[in-house]
Design an enzyme around this catalytic site. Structure first.
Site, PDB file in Angstrom:
ATOM      1  N   SER A 127      10.055   4.378   6.272  1.00  0.00           N
ATOM      2  CA  SER A 127      10.049   3.821   7.621  1.00  0.00           C
ATOM      3  C   SER A 127      11.239   4.382   8.415  1.00  0.00           C
ATOM      4  O   SER A 127      11.392   5.599   8.524  1.00  0.00           O
ATOM      5  CB  SER A 127      10.054   2.286   7.545  1.00  0.00           C
ATOM      6  OG  SER A 127       9.661   1.716   8.761  1.00  0.00           O
ATOM      7  N   HIS A 240       0.977   0.921   6.933  1.00  0.00           N
ATOM      8  CA  HIS A 240       2.382   1.141   6.567  1.00  0.00           C
ATOM      9  C   HIS A 240       2.619   0.774   5.110  1.00  0.00           C
ATOM     10  O   HIS A 240       3.522   1.313   4.472  1.00  0.00           O
ATOM     11  CB  HIS A 240       3.272   0.286   7.479  1.00  0.00           C
ATOM     12  CG  HIS A 240       4.696   0.728   7.577  1.00  0.00           C
ATOM     13  ND1 HIS A 240       5.067   2.022   7.872  1.00  0.00           N
ATOM     14  CD2 HIS A 240       5.866   0.035   7.423  1.00  0.00           C
ATOM     15  CE1 HIS A 240       6.385   2.111   7.904  1.00  0.00           C
ATOM     16  NE2 HIS A 240       6.883   0.928   7.630  1.00  0.00           N
TER      17      HIS A 240
END
Length: 263
Positions: A127, A240
Site C-alpha cells: 500500500s 486490496h
C-alpha cells in the site's frame, strides 16, 4: 558525546511470537536523530539469511505492523524488520506520509545490513509502503530486489482517488497537489526511476479500490520506458486484500522470486 548513527539498535526486547520457530523482538533504533520503533523477526535455526525490509502501509493506527505477518515472511527463511515509522507506538517524531519518515526506512535498511549473517537485503512495500520501498531502493542501489504489493506509486493520484484521505494529506504534506505540486512530486518515485538498480516485482489486484491498479500501470509503464523490465503479477479477481489461501501462496511465490534475484 558520540552521536548515534542511523540504523543503530538502541534497545532490543523479546516480543511474543505466534510461531515457535520464529523469534520476535521489539527494536528501538536511530533514524535522523530520533529514536523510532520496529519489529524484528528471525528464524531460530540457521546462521545465514537474506534480509527482508517490510514497509507497512497506512498512517498512524491504520495499517499497523502485525506480528503474525512479519513472522509469516520470516518463516520463508528471511530476517525481517518492519519499522513502525516515527511517532508510532512510542517512537519519537511525527509520521509524514513518505516525507521525512522515509529516513526510518533508510535507517532500517542500514540496520538489516548490520545484522551478522545477513547477505542480501530485499525491500517490500504494501500500500503506502510501495512508495517507501521504491524510495529506499533508489537510496540503496545495492538492494537485492524490490516488491510492491497493492503499492502507491504516485502520491498525487492518491490525493485524487482517496477523498477520505484528502484532509490528512493536506495537513501532513502541507496543501494540495494543485497548489504545491513539488511536495507531492518529492514523494513520488516515478520521477527518479532512471536511478533504480534492483529488479522490481509489481503485485496488484485489478479491483483494488484503496490503491487503484493505475498505480501499478504507471509504475510498469515508466520502468519499461526506461528500459527496465519489471515482473508483474496482476490478479483479475481481487481488491486490496487477497483471500487467505491466495495470500499465503503469493507470499511463498514472492519470497522465492526474491531469492532468485539474489542469485
Amino acid at each position: 558525546m558520540e552521536k548515534a548513527v542511523d540504523g543503530k539498535i538502541i534497545t532490543m526486547e523479546t516480543f511474543p511470537s505466534p510461531n515457535p520457530d520464529i523469534g520476535l523482538w521489539l527494536i528501538t533504533y536511530m533514524s535522523g536523530g530520533l529514536k523510532v520503533k520496529g519489529l524484528l523477526a528471525k528464524p531460530l535455526e540457521g546462521e545465514t539469511f537474506d534480509a527482508f525490509l517490510y514497509l507497512r502501509g497506512g498512517i498512524k493506527n491504520v495499517g499497523k505492523v502485525r506480528p503474525a505477518r512479519i513472522a509469516q515472511f520470516a518463516s520463508e527463511g528471511f530476517v525481517v524488520f518492519a519499522p513502525f515509522y516515527r511517532g508510532n507506538q512510542g517512537g519519537e517524531g511525527d509520521e509524514d506520509f513518505a516525507g521525512e519518515d522515509r529516513l526510518d526506512a533508510f535507517s532500517a535498511f542500514q540496520l538489516l545490513k548490520g545484522i551478522p549473517g545477513v547477505s542480501h537485503v530485499h525491500i517490500f512495500g504494501f500500500s503506502r509502503g510501495g512508495v517507501m520501498a521504491l524510495l529506499t531502493a533508489l537510496e540503496f542501489p545495492e538492494s537485492a530486489s524490490v516488491v510492491t504489493w497493492g503499492g502507491v506509486s504516485d502520491m498525487s493520484l492518491t490525493y485524487v482517488e482517496r477523498e477520505d484521505l484528502r484532509r490528512m494529506m493536506k495537513r501532513v504534506i502541507g496543501g494540495t497537489p494543485v497548489k504545491y505540486p513539488e511536495r507531492y512530486e518529492s514523494r513520488t518515485p516515478l520521477y527518479e526511476l532512471e536511478r533504480l538498480v534492483p529488479q522490481v516485482l509489481i503485485i496488484h489486484g485489478v479491483h483494488d479500490d484503496n490503491v487503484s491498479i493505475d498505480h501499478a500501470y504507471r509504475l510498469e509503464k515508466r520502468l519499461k520506458e526506461l528500459g527496465k523490465d519489471p515482473e508483474t503479477w496482476y490478479f483479475d479477481d481481487f481488491t486490496h486484500y487477497f483471500p487467505p489461501a491466495v495470500n499465503r501462496k503469493v507470499v511463498k511465490d514472492l519470497c522465492a522470486w526474491m531469492k532468485r534475484q539474489a542469485k
